[in-house]
Design an enzyme around this catalytic site. Structure first.
Site, PDB file in Angstrom:
ATOM      1  N   TYR A 121      37.476  34.688  49.694  1.00 24.01           N
ATOM      2  CA  TYR A 121      38.193  34.083  48.568  1.00 24.01           C
ATOM      3  C   TYR A 121      39.702  34.240  48.781  1.00 24.01           C
ATOM      4  CZ  TYR A 121      40.303  33.863  43.963  1.00 24.01           C
ATOM      5  OH  TYR A 121      41.130  33.575  42.920  1.00 24.01           O
ATOM      6  N   ARG A 169      42.123  53.111  28.224  1.00 25.99           N
ATOM      7  CA  ARG A 169      42.281  52.801  29.654  1.00 25.99           C
ATOM      8  C   ARG A 169      41.334  53.640  30.512  1.00 25.99           C
ATOM      9  NH1 ARG A 169      46.076  54.942  32.585  1.00 25.99           N
ATOM     10  NH2 ARG A 169      47.498  55.329  30.858  1.00 25.99           N
ATOM     11  N   ASP A 222      31.504  41.271  48.123  1.00 27.21           N
ATOM     12  CA  ASP A 222      31.746  40.455  46.931  1.00 27.21           C
ATOM     13  C   ASP A 222      30.491  39.619  46.704  1.00 27.21           C
ATOM     14  OD1 ASP A 222      32.452  38.404  45.143  1.00 27.21           O
ATOM     15  OD2 ASP A 222      34.558  38.473  45.745  1.00 27.21           O
ATOM     16  N   LYS A 280      32.905  34.567  36.448  1.00 25.95           N
ATOM     17  CA  LYS A 280      32.042  33.492  36.930  1.00 25.95           C
ATOM     18  C   LYS A 280      30.647  33.612  36.285  1.00 25.95           C
ATOM     19  CE  LYS A 280      35.497  32.189  39.517  1.00 25.95           C
ATOM     20  NZ  LYS A 280      36.480  33.243  39.476  1.00 25.95           N
TER      21      LYS A 280
HETATM   22  N1  PLP Z   1      35.767  36.693  44.220  1.00 24.95           N
HETATM   23  C1  PLP Z   1      35.380  35.408  44.323  1.00 24.95           C
HETATM   24  C2  PLP Z   1      34.266  35.052  45.257  1.00 24.95           C
HETATM   25  C3  PLP Z   1      36.014  34.415  43.562  1.00 24.95           C
HETATM   26  O1  PLP Z   1      35.619  33.133  43.684  1.00 24.95           O
HETATM   27  C4  PLP Z   1      37.080  34.786  42.694  1.00 24.95           C
HETATM   28  C5  PLP Z   1      37.785  33.789  41.890  1.00 24.95           C
HETATM   29  O2  PLP Z   1      37.574  32.596  42.027  1.00 24.95           O
HETATM   30  C6  PLP Z   1      37.452  36.145  42.641  1.00 24.95           C
HETATM   31  C7  PLP Z   1      36.777  37.065  43.417  1.00 24.95           C
HETATM   32  C8  PLP Z   1      38.585  36.605  41.750  1.00 24.95           C
HETATM   33  O3  PLP Z   1      38.130  36.667  40.435  1.00 24.95           O
HETATM   34  P1  PLP Z   1      39.101  36.582  39.147  1.00 24.95           P
HETATM   35  O4  PLP Z   1      39.633  35.192  39.105  1.00 24.95           O
HETATM   36  O5  PLP Z   1      38.189  36.935  38.023  1.00 24.95           O
HETATM   37  O6  PLP Z   1      40.192  37.583  39.360  1.00 24.95           O
END
Ligand code: PLP
Length: 398
Positions: free
Chosen positions: A114, A61, A186, A211
């Site tokens: 998001y 961890r 992000d 992604k």
């Molecule tokens: N940030 C963005 C722009 C996203 O599109 C997503 C998920 O679709 C996330 C964060 C969250 O990622 P995760 O699903 O891997 O937790």
């Protein structure tokens, strides 16, 4: 190979397999260190690892060689001092938010984030007394006006979902920096191939590695990259307490994806531009939202901020509105009807009947989304096959 003492019983031999050393050559693929605990030959070294768990691998961890390789790889790509890998994008985002904020702090956040991030900010406001002010992603003066004495963090996304608006990172992070506020961006949609937010004034970059970094729809992971070792240390301690760490197999799959990231991103961008151009000329399409088109409101900004392409995500308005949008989504054959993005497959989704189904037409309009909006997350298939599929789906849903 190290051999075991001759007098050990089979029970002991079974638990301690001989370790095959690799000398004189090295594996080109990154090894998966699947173990969660590390043994020490020297008691002083173990005591040292307890005193400073970043100095040696001790417990999974807190650190693992495969996970550390991913952290260093993404830190290099983003131009950061250090990174932490998490079990999901939300794991990385929550580690950053919870690691940097305390009750009473104020956050300035972009309005179109998001959904999972929005939900987390809502929770922080309701349960932990963090105050949030929402702003657009393009007006530095709006950010300046929102500043308060307790403003701790500015939270942005490089490219917004699903309308692909581009945040003016240099202008917005400059206001934050002047006020001593930490900027978090992000960068999932852009990837470090197209944009490196730390070069534009951000302090922290977060990714859903699920992604584009992973890239094959087979891994759930996240990474946060920090401009300074001090910020990293603060969040890393919290991520360890939270138990958000990535596991070695997640890190390994993401590292394998990273090796083809540049090729895939190039192809995603080329395919998306080809489809956006063809969609814009189709009579069943009222508008196309893609930063690579000169008609996009942020085309010039995208040209300055994005390096070598405009991303793999586009949205378009079906002239037939809600019912036609939904019919289109059900009519695709090569593309798949699915949420998520960033993998090799092309996916479509109709936000008004899925991710934004709780909004009526007026609320959708306020969020900048049409009732007939379709988001296309463009994969790496042949562009002519993709166009043939979208064209037949438009024909069936017109
Ligand atoms: N940030 C963005 C722009 C996203 O599109 C997503 C998920 O679709 C996330 C964060 C969250 O990622 P995760 O699903 O891997 O937790």
């Amino acid at each position: 190979m190290t051999s075991l003492p001759r007098d050990w019983h089979p029970e002991s031999r079974a638990v301690h397999p001989p370790v095959v050393p690799v000398t004189g050559s090295r594996p080109l693929g990154v090894p998966i260190h699947q173990g969660h605990v590390f043994a020490f030959d020297d008691p002083d070294a173990l005591a040292g690892a307890f005193a400073d768990p970043t100095g040696a691998f001790l417990y999974g961890r807190l650190g693992n060689p495969t996970v550390r390789t991913l952290e260093q790889a993404v830190a290099e790509l983003e131009g950061g001092a250090a990174a932490l890998a998490a079990a999901s994008g939300m794991g990385a985002i929550n580690s950053v938010l919870l690691g940097l904020l305390r009750s009473g702090d104020h956050v300035i956040a972009q309005r179109s984030l998001y959904g999972g991030t929005m939900a987390m900010l809502g929770d922080l406001a309701e349960r932990w007394g963090v105050e949030i002010t929402y702003v657009g992603g393009d007006d530095a003066e709006e950010v300046r006006a929102a500043l308060r004495p307790r403003t701790r963090l500015l939270y942005l996304e490089t490219v917004s979902n699903p309308m692909t608006r581009i945040s003016d990172l240099p202008a917005l992070t400059a206001v934050a920096r002047e006020a001593g506020v930490i900027s978090v961006v992000d960068n999932t949609f852009a990837t470090p191939l197209l944009c490196r937010p730390l070069e534009h004034g951000a302090d922290v970059v977060v990714h859903s590695a699920t992604k584009y970094l992973g890239g094959h729809s087979d891994v759930l992971g996240g990474v946060a990259v920090f401009a300074s070792a001090e910020l990293h240390a603060k969040v890393w301690h919290h991520a360890c307490e939270l138990g958000a760490s990535a596991d070695p197999f997640t890190a390994w799959l993401t590292l394998r994806g990273l090796q083809t990231l540049a090729l895939r991103v190039r192809r995603h961008c080329d395919n998306a531009l080809a489809l956006a151009t063809r969609l814009a000329a189709h009579p069943a399409v009222a508008a196309v939202h893609y930063p690579g088109l000169p008609t996009h409101p942020d085309h010039a900004l995208a040209g300055r901020l994005l390096d070598g392409g405009y991303g793999g995500i586009l949205a378009f308005e079906h002239v037939g509105g809600r019912a036609a949008g939904q019919a289109f989504a059900g009519a695709v054959r090569l593309a798949s009807l699915a949420p998520s993005l960033g993998g090799v497959h092309t996916l479509v989704i109709h936000p008004a009947s899925t991710s934004h189904r709780q909004l009526d037409d007026a609320q959708l309009h306020a969020a900048g989304i049409g009732a007939g909006t379709i988001r296309v997350t463009v994969g790496i298939e042949h562009p002519d096959d993709l166009w043939a599929d979208l064209e037949q789906a438009l024909g069936q849903s017109g």
